[in-house]
Structure formats: structure tokens, C-alpha cells
Design a protein around this motif. Structure first.
Motif, PDB file in Angstrom:
ATOM      1  N   VAL A  21      77.574  24.387  11.271  1.00  0.00           N
ATOM      2  CA  VAL A  21      78.477  25.202  10.455  1.00  0.00           C
ATOM      3  C   VAL A  21      78.277  26.670  10.814  1.00  0.00           C
ATOM      4  N   CYS A  23      79.650  30.226   9.870  1.00  0.00           N
ATOM      5  CA  CYS A  23      80.376  30.908   8.794  1.00  0.00           C
ATOM      6  C   CYS A  23      80.612  32.369   9.188  1.00  0.00           C
ATOM      7  N   TYR A  32      76.303  33.173   8.584  1.00  0.00           N
ATOM      8  CA  TYR A  32      75.218  32.261   8.907  1.00  0.00           C
ATOM      9  C   TYR A  32      75.700  31.194   9.879  1.00  0.00           C
ATOM     10  N   TYR A  34      74.408  27.143  10.582  1.00  0.00           N
ATOM     11  CA  TYR A  34      73.494  26.125  10.064  1.00  0.00           C
ATOM     12  C   TYR A  34      73.628  24.807  10.788  1.00  0.00           C
ATOM     13  N   ASP A  37      70.515  21.649   7.129  1.00  0.00           N
ATOM     14  CA  ASP A  37      69.671  22.423   6.213  1.00  0.00           C
ATOM     15  C   ASP A  37      68.825  23.469   6.929  1.00  0.00           C
ATOM     16  N   THR A  60      71.018  21.397  -2.762  1.00  0.00           N
ATOM     17  CA  THR A  60      72.256  21.998  -3.278  1.00  0.00           C
ATOM     18  C   THR A  60      72.107  22.463  -4.723  1.00  0.00           C
ATOM     19  N   TRP A  64      72.960  26.878  -2.168  1.00  0.00           N
ATOM     20  CA  TRP A  64      73.255  25.818  -1.203  1.00  0.00           C
ATOM     21  C   TRP A  64      72.377  26.025   0.018  1.00  0.00           C
ATOM     22  N   ASP A  65      71.358  25.179   0.163  1.00  0.00           N
ATOM     23  CA  ASP A  65      70.496  25.218   1.344  1.00  0.00           C
ATOM     24  C   ASP A  65      70.777  24.023   2.244  1.00  0.00           C
ATOM     25  N   HIS A  67      74.233  22.698   4.331  1.00  0.00           N
ATOM     26  CA  HIS A  67      75.600  23.093   4.686  1.00  0.00           C
ATOM     27  C   HIS A  67      76.261  21.960   5.452  1.00  0.00           C
ATOM     28  N   ARG A  69      79.722  20.160   6.718  1.00  0.00           N
ATOM     29  CA  ARG A  69      81.131  20.026   7.031  1.00  0.00           C
ATOM     30  C   ARG A  69      81.146  18.963   8.104  1.00  0.00           C
ATOM     31  N   GLU A  93      82.711  20.690  -4.940  1.00  0.00           N
ATOM     32  CA  GLU A  93      81.253  20.812  -5.012  1.00  0.00           C
ATOM     33  C   GLU A  93      80.646  19.706  -5.861  1.00  0.00           C
ATOM     34  N   HIS A 115      83.842  28.196   9.649  1.00  0.00           N
ATOM     35  CA  HIS A 115      84.343  28.483   8.299  1.00  0.00           C
ATOM     36  C   HIS A 115      84.572  29.992   8.186  1.00  0.00           C
TER      37      HIS A 115
END
Length: 195
Positions: A21, A23, A32, A34, A37, A60, A64-65, A67, A69, A93, A115
Motif C-alpha cells: 500500500v 499512500c 507511507y 506498507y 503491517d 487495527t 491502523w497498524d 494496511h 488493500r 472499517e 491510495h
């Protein structure tokens, strides 16, 4: 997507396969990157990971540690997502956490999900839908307590919940003069119940 499908084909025991992920803010600056985790600097830092749903779910609670998708097996997704019907701005969520509570194995692949963060998204805009966050916090607090994962991350959860209630209260006061009697009572009680 093909990388995720290939991961499922090679590892049929997996119920979810996550992408890396990335972002990004609208100005192109990275917030970030990721690998489930684990924060990484880029796709060159990829390594295979395997987590249980419970491990991921615990990460979570509050911040949120974890991530995710990616892809879910159809039966895993359908068994939960269609059962939660409340229309909340962040209902996804809740559903994602319910799914994590049911799965046993989550893997990853080298696919990248980018994202983009936009300030005008419904979850970040200053409107009365922001009060959905306090309703979600009420639900999640009970859910986390019920499955015995609240206490280890209680401080983190409650800090996020506190920020949400402050924001919701400010928003309610800002718009209160524009609300009719029923709307006023609805939003007032929603915030009151969160205390």
C-alpha cells in the motif's frame, strides 16, 4: 490483481492476499508505504508475510497498524460484507474488522495499491456525516471487548475515539442552527450516546 490471484493459486489456504500500500498526498508526497503491517521504503523492501486474522485485527484497534488493500476469497467477503447494512461513512472499517475476525491466513504479494488522499473525501469533509465516526466507535468498542482484544490497545483506541467525538461535537455545533427539530435530536443523541 494477477499477482494476488497467482498467490491464491500457489497458496490455496490463504483467505486474503494484500498488496503493498502506497499512500500519496495530492501534491505527490508519500504519506507511507506498507507491506501489510510493516512500513517499508519501497517495493524493493518486499518480503513474503503470513498473518492470522486475529494478529491483523489487533493491529487495527485504535491506530491502523495493518494496511490491507487486496483480494478476499469470495465466500469470506460475502459471508460478512452483505450482512452489515448500516449506512455509515466508514462502515467499511467495521466490515473489514469483522472479516479479519473470521479469517485464519492472510498473505501478501508484490502488487502495489496506490491510495491517493484527498481533503474533500466524505470521511474528511466537515459535514454532519462525520458524526458517523462516533457511532462506529461505539460499535467497535463493544466488538473489541466481546472478542477480548480491547484492553491491550485501549489507550490507542480511546485517543482516536476522543478525537472523533471532539470533531463530531464541533461539527454538530457548527451546523446546529440549520437543523430541524428531528435532525437536531438525532445528531445530539448520537453524540450524547458516545460519551
Amino acid at each position: 490483481i494477477s499477482l494476488g490471484i497467482n498467490k491464491f493459486l500457489k497458496n490455496p489456504e490463504l483467505e486474503m492476499v494484500g498488496f503493498l500500500v502506497d499512500c500519496i498526498y495530492p501534491n505527490g508526497v508519500r504519506k507511507y508505504f506498507y507491506n501489510l503491517d510493516e512500513p517499508i521504503t519501497g517495493d524493493g523492501d518486499y518480503k513474503d508475510k503470513l498473518l492470522s486474522g486475529k494478529e491483523a485485527l489487533l493491529k487495527t484497534v485504535g491506530n491502523w497498524d495493518f494496511h490491507f488493500r487486496g483480494l478476499y476469497k469470495r465466500d469470506v467477503f460475502k459471508s460478512t460484507s452483505f450482512r452489515f447494512t448500516e449506512k455509515l461513512v466508514n462502515a467499511d472499517e467495521i466490515v473489514e474488522r469483522q472479516i479479519l475476525n473470521k479469517v485464519s491466513k492472510i498473505g501478501n504479494c508484490k502488487g502495489i495499491y496506490t491510495h491517493y488522499i484527498f481533503d474533500n473525501s466524505s470521511a474528511k469533509s466537515f459535514n454532519l456525516k462525520i458524526t458517523d465516526l462516533v457511532k462506529t466507535d461505539l460499535y467497535l468498542r463493544d466488538f473489541f471487548k466481546e472478542i477480548n482484544i480491547y484492553e491491550p490497545r485501549k489507550k490507542s483506541f480511546e485517543l482516536v475515539a476522543y478525537k472523533n467525538i471532539v470533531t463530531a461535537t464541533k461539527c454538530f455545533h457548527h451546523f446546529s442552527k440549520t437543523l430541524n427539530r428531528e435532525e437536531y435530536a438525532f445528531y445530539f443523541n448520537r453524540i450524547k450516546n458516545a460519551f
